[in-house]
Scaffold this motif. Sequence first.
Motif, short mmCIF file in Angstrom:
data_model
loop_
_atom_site.label_atom_id
_atom_site.label_comp_id
_atom_site.label_asym_id
_atom_site.label_seq_id
_atom_site.Cartn_x
_atom_site.Cartn_y
_atom_site.Cartn_z
N VAL A 28 34.07 35.07 13.04
CA VAL A 28 35.02 34.52 13.46
C VAL A 28 34.63 33.78 14.55
N GLU A 29 33.33 34.71 15.12
CA GLU A 29 32.45 34.25 16.52
C GLU A 29 32.09 32.27 16.51
N ARG A 30 31.66 32.36 15.36
CA ARG A 30 31.46 31.05 14.72
C ARG A 30 32.59 30.07 14.63
N ARG A 31 32.92 30.21 13.74
CA ARG A 31 34.00 30.32 13.69
C ARG A 31 33.65 28.83 12.35
N THR A 32 32.92 29.96 11.79
CA THR A 32 32.68 28.86 10.18
C THR A 32 33.35 30.34 9.15
N ARG A 33 34.25 29.46 7.86
CA ARG A 33 33.54 30.13 6.60
C ARG A 33 33.46 30.88 6.24
N SER A 34 33.35 31.40 5.22
CA SER A 34 32.75 32.51 4.63
C SER A 34 31.91 32.39 4.07
N ASN A 35 30.83 30.42 4.14
CA ASN A 35 30.42 30.81 2.96
C ASN A 35 28.85 31.40 3.60
N ARG A 36 28.17 31.75 2.15
CA ARG A 36 27.07 33.21 2.49
C ARG A 36 25.59 32.97 1.37
N LEU A 37 24.34 33.06 2.71
CA LEU A 37 23.73 32.17 2.06
C LEU A 37 22.33 33.40 1.52
N PHE A 38 22.37 34.65 1.24
CA PHE A 38 21.68 35.56 0.60
C PHE A 38 20.04 35.35 0.78
N TYR A 39 19.26 35.39 1.05
CA TYR A 39 17.44 34.71 1.43
C TYR A 39 17.02 35.89 1.34
N LEU A 40 16.01 36.08 -0.27
CA LEU A 40 15.89 37.43 -0.39
C LEU A 40 14.06 37.04 -0.58
N ALA A 41 13.35 36.99 1.26
CA ALA A 41 12.10 37.03 1.45
C ALA A 41 11.65 38.52 1.74
N VAL A 42 11.76 39.51 0.92
CA VAL A 42 11.38 41.03 1.17
C VAL A 42 10.15 41.28 -0.36
N SER A 43 9.20 41.77 -0.05
CA SER A 43 8.56 42.15 -1.70
C SER A 43 9.53 42.14 -2.98
N PRO A 44 8.77 41.62 -3.50
CA PRO A 44 9.62 41.03 -4.96
C PRO A 44 10.15 42.64 -5.74
N THR A 45 9.30 43.56 -5.09
CA THR A 45 9.75 45.13 -5.75
C THR A 45 11.07 46.30 -5.18
N LEU A 46 11.55 44.95 -4.07
CA LEU A 46 12.80 45.01 -3.32
C LEU A 46 14.26 44.07 -4.37
N PHE A 47 13.92 43.29 -4.49
CA PHE A 47 14.66 42.69 -5.18
C PHE A 47 15.44 42.80 -5.24
N GLY A 48 15.58 43.76 -7.07
CA GLY A 48 16.65 43.89 -8.04
C GLY A 48 17.33 45.27 -7.28
N GLU A 49 17.07 45.85 -6.31
CA GLU A 49 17.88 47.03 -5.73
C GLU A 49 18.87 46.10 -4.65
N VAL A 50 18.51 45.13 -3.69
CA VAL A 50 19.28 44.06 -2.52
C VAL A 50 20.05 44.19 -3.85
N VAL A 51 20.04 42.94 -4.74
CA VAL A 51 20.92 42.80 -5.87
C VAL A 51 22.22 43.69 -5.86
N GLU A 52 21.99 45.21 -6.27
CA GLU A 52 22.83 45.75 -6.53
C GLU A 52 23.55 46.31 -6.01
N ARG A 53 22.62 46.03 -4.17
CA ARG A 53 23.39 46.62 -3.13
C ARG A 53 24.43 45.81 -2.82
N LEU A 54 24.10 44.67 -3.01
CA LEU A 54 25.01 43.29 -2.71
C LEU A 54 26.31 43.35 -3.66
N GLY A 55 25.90 44.06 -4.60
CA GLY A 55 26.84 43.37 -5.84
C GLY A 55 28.07 45.23 -5.58
N ALA A 56 27.06 46.66 -5.02
CA ALA A 56 28.12 47.30 -5.17
C ALA A 56 29.19 47.36 -3.82
#
Length: 513
Positions: A127-155
Motif C-alpha cells: 500500500v505504502e509503495r503503491r505496488t501490486r502484489s508482485n512478489r519474488l521470494f529469494y532464498l539466500a539462506v543456508s541450503p538446509t533451510l530451503f525446504g522449510e522456507v518453502v513449506e512455511r510459505l506454502g502453509a
Amino acid sequence: MHSAMEAWNETAAGGEQVRDIPEPCTVILFGASGDLAGRKLIPSLFRLFQEGHLPVEFTVVGVSLSPMGHEEFRAGMRLAAARALGADRVDEAAWNLFARGLYYMTLDVSSAQDYARLGELLGQVEVERRTRSNRLFYLAVSPTLFGEVVERLGASGLSRPHASGWSRIVVEKPFGTDLSSARRLNTRMHRYFDEERIYRMDHYLGKEMVQNLLVLRFANGIFEPLWSRQYIDHVQVTCAEPLGVEGRGGYYEHAGVVRDMIQNHVFQVLSLIAMEPPASLEPEAVRDAKVQVLETARPFTPERIRAECVRGQYGPGLITGTPVCGYRQEPGVSPTSGVETYAMLTMRFDSPRWAGVPFYVRSGKRLKERATEVVVQFKEGQGNLFGTEQREGMSANQLLIRIQPNESVTLRVAMKAPGREVRVRDMDMSYVYASPQEGPPPEAYERLLLDSMLGVSTLYTREDMVERAWELVMPVLDAWSTEGAEPNYAAGSWGPEAARRLLESHGRTWNER
Ligand SMILES: NC(=O)C1=CN([C@@H]2O[C@H](COP(=O)(O)OP(=O)(O)OC[C@H]3O[C@@H](n4cnc5c(N)ncnc54)[C@H](OP(=O)(O)O)[C@@H]3O)[C@@H](O)[C@H]2O)C=CC1
Ligand SMILES: O=C1O[C@H](COP(=O)(O)O)[C@@H](O)[C@H](O)[C@H]1O
C-alpha cells in the motif's frame, strides 16, 4: 508481458538499453543479513535501479534472524553497496531513492507466526509503495533451510499468487547435496510453486561470456559446421580459482569441488558448448537442448573413474608469492579431511556429433591463477601442404573462450611468418570483450535478478537439468567418498600431477600459462 524471445534478442543484439523494466514488485530477501545479500544481491539490485532498469516503486523486504530496524538495515546495505561497487559508483540521490524501498523484518524461518507477520508487512508495504502484489521470494539462506522456507510459505498461503500480482521463488545454489535430496527438494517445492514460478540460480549463467556462448555458436555461420567430431579433437573446460575456502570451511567440508562447482557451474558451461542447436531461443527450447546433451553423457563407471578422473586437495604453497596454508589447516576443516578441492573429469557424449571426442573438465581451489575458460581444440588439417620444417612453431587451430577474467575470444590460426622463406607459425586473432573505457561487464546477478522479475527463465536451471547433473556426478562422489583425498598439489600450482599425466597419456596438454 515481455516475451522471452524479445528479452533474449535485445540482449543478443547488444541492446541492453532497450530491455523492458519489470512491473513494480517486491523482493522478499531471506538471508538479508548474510554474506551473499550484502556482497552481491543488494549491490546488483541497486545498480539495476541506478541505471534505470527497475521501476521507482521497486521494493525489498529483507528478512533474517538478526534483530534490526528498517533504518539500520538501510545503513548496513549502503555500506555493503559502497564496498561491493566502490563508493564512487554509488550515486547519493539514487541511493536515497532506492533506500526508501528497503524494509527489514526479523524472522525465524521455522516460526509460523513470523510468516503471518511477514504477510501483514507485505500488505502494508505494498500500500505504502503503491505496488501490486508482485512478489519474488529469494532464498539466500543456508541450503538446509530451503525446504522449510518453502513449506512455511506454502502453509501461510504466501506462495500463492495474490489476486493482483504474481509470486515466484528464486533458490540459491546448491540445489540439494546429492540426487535424492535434489529430488526431495523439487517435490517439496512443486507442492506450492509450479515449475514456471521456480528460478534455480546458477550465477555462471548470468556471466556475459557464458551468454555469449550461444551467440558465438549459433549466430556465426562458420562455427556450427565445424562443431563436431569431424573437426574437433577435444574440448577443455577449466574453472580455476586462486582463492581457498575463504572462511567457508564448514560448508566446504560437506561439499567439495564436485558439489560446489562441477555439478552446477561447470556442467552449465559444458552443456552450452556441447548441446545441439536448440529449436528456438525460447527458454524451454534452450533448456531442452541443455538437458538432452547431458542425457547423452556416458555414465561414470568405477573403471572410468579410475582411468579418466583425478581428484586432489591443496597443501601449503604460495599464491602470488604469499605463503598460504593447506586445506587441512583452514578454519573449520578437519586436520585429516579427505574432501577434494580439485577435480578433473573426462566427459564423453555418446552421440553422432561427439563420439570419440573427450571433454576434459576441471575445477579447483588455490590454483595458479583465476581462469574460467573453454578451449576447443581442432584437429590437425588433413593433407597439410607444408612440410614439418616449414610448420615449426605451428599447432592445430584452437578456439579459446575466456569467460573470466579478461573476457575474450581468441582463434589461433596459422600464418606465414614475415620473410623470404615460407615459415608457418601460430597467430592469435582476438576479440577482447570489454575495453578499459567500458569497464568490466555487468555482474552476473544483475542480469539474473532482472530476468526473474521479467519472468524470463532461460538462464535459470530447470528441474530435469539439476537432477541429470546430480545423476552424472553421483558415481564419482560415491567412489571418492569411500577413500578420501590426500593433499597432492601445492597451493599456487595447476593441480595434481596426475591430471597433467592423464592428458599427456591421451597425447594432449592442458592450456596453461
Ligand atoms: N556467499 C556466497 O558467495 C555465495 C552463497 N551462495 C548461497 O547463498 C546462500 C546464502 O549464503 P551466505 O550469504 O554466504 O550465508 P550466510 O551464512 O552469510 O547468511 C545466512 C543468512 O541466513 C540467515 N539465517 C540463518 N538462520 C536463519 C533462521 N533460522 N531464520 C531466518 N534467517 C536465518 C542469517 O541470518 P542472521 O545472520 O541474521 O542470523 C543470514 O542472513 C546459501 O545457499 C549459499 O550456498 C551461493 C553462491 C555464493
Ligand atoms: O558458487 C560458487 O562460485 C564461486 C566462484 O564464482 P566466480 O563467479 O567467482 O567464478 C566459488 O568461489 C564458490 O566456492 C562457489 O560456491
